[in-house]
Design an enzyme around this catalytic site. Sequence first.
Site, PDB file in Angstrom:
ATOM      1  N   ASP A 239       0.870  -1.172   0.000  1.00 36.97           N
ATOM      2  CA  ASP A 239       0.000   0.000   0.000  1.00 36.97           C
ATOM      3  C   ASP A 239       0.906   1.220   0.000  1.00 36.97           C
ATOM      4  OD1 ASP A 239      -1.675   2.129   0.517  1.00 36.97           O
ATOM      5  OD2 ASP A 239      -2.651   1.226   2.254  1.00 36.97           O
TER       6      ASP A 239
ATOM      7  N   ASN B 124       3.375   2.520 -10.704  1.00 37.94           N
ATOM      8  CA  ASN B 124       2.140   2.497 -11.481  1.00 37.94           C
ATOM      9  C   ASN B 124       0.891   2.820 -10.644  1.00 37.94           C
ATOM     10  OD1 ASN B 124       0.271   1.458 -13.757  1.00 37.94           O
ATOM     11  ND2 ASN B 124      -0.214   0.085 -12.061  1.00 37.94           N
TER      12      ASN B 124
ATOM     13  N   TYR C 207      -6.645  15.098 -10.206  1.00 43.11           N
ATOM     14  CA  TYR C 207      -5.752  14.122 -10.849  1.00 43.11           C
ATOM     15  C   TYR C 207      -4.636  14.828 -11.607  1.00 43.11           C
ATOM     16  CZ  TYR C 207      -4.427  10.262 -13.982  1.00 43.11           C
ATOM     17  OH  TYR C 207      -3.739   9.302 -14.684  1.00 43.11           O
TER      18      TYR C 207
ATOM     19  N   LYS D  14      -0.526  14.654 -10.956  1.00 46.67           N
ATOM     20  CA  LYS D  14       0.412  14.144 -11.958  1.00 46.67           C
ATOM     21  C   LYS D  14       1.420  15.210 -12.383  1.00 46.67           C
ATOM     22  CE  LYS D  14      -0.921   9.850 -12.335  1.00 46.67           C
ATOM     23  NZ  LYS D  14      -0.019   8.719 -11.996  1.00 46.67           N
TER      24      LYS D  14
ATOM     25  N   THR E  38      -9.592   0.507 -18.971  1.00 45.99           N
ATOM     26  CA  THR E  38      -9.406  -0.098 -17.655  1.00 45.99           C
ATOM     27  C   THR E  38     -10.538   0.375 -16.752  1.00 45.99           C
ATOM     28  OG1 THR E  38      -8.086   1.737 -16.795  1.00 45.99           O
ATOM     29  CG2 THR E  38      -6.881  -0.037 -17.929  1.00 45.99           C
TER      30      THR E  38
END
Length: 245
Positions: free
Chosen positions: A59, A86, A164, A168, A199
């Site tokens: 984790d 990832n 997000y 990033k 995904t």
Amino acid sequence: MRTVLITGANKGIGFETAKQLLEQGFSVYLGSRSLQNGLDAVKELAASGLTNVEAIALDVTSLSSVKSAREQIAEKTSALDILINNAGINGGMPYTALEASEDQFLATFDTNVIGVSRVTQNFMPLLQQSDQPRIVNVSTSVGSLSLQSNPEWPAYDYAKYAVYAASKAALNMYTVHLAYELRNTNFKINAVCPGYTKTDFTGHNGGEVEQAADRIIKYALIDELGPSGRFFSEETNPVSGEIPW
């Protein structure tokens, strides 16, 4: 035999990346926040004849979990050749800068930025024992400040995921600094966007997971003449692959 650790590898792009590297003869440590999910992924790979893989409970938001994972892997190998950061989350809805909550920002940065730092720092001693250590930080073109602020960018009007994207962009800056600090070593460290991919992360919209994994692996396997401290998105720039920060 070369070794690789992939975080968040029990499904999606991480799982496919593990699969392809196993097919290429790597020994894979499959990081998964849930050990059971990781064991299920290993069982699926074994059914395809890919057995040189081990599930590791990892984790990235927990320092104790990261340290435990490092200790487990250190008992099995003296060197780690490749680290693929990832694991990531999109922050959930609402996505906009004016509506997203403090908790969304905190959780997303903890996973997508601080989690990468936790893993990288703790596994650095094993990576330093490799002759050709490679780190791939899985990023996204959505994290490019240049593209996000360019009205001519094809995705300008729909790639606005404030939480997000901000995380990033921060990951990209971390990549720049990490590559700089290791510039006089044999490390190669890059940020790689796998592209918009089918995904759970995207509601199963986008390109094929096989192509996304292939894009990541390309930069995990670069030789000593390859780039470091760069940002790549072959979906955005199919010619050279490199995109602006």
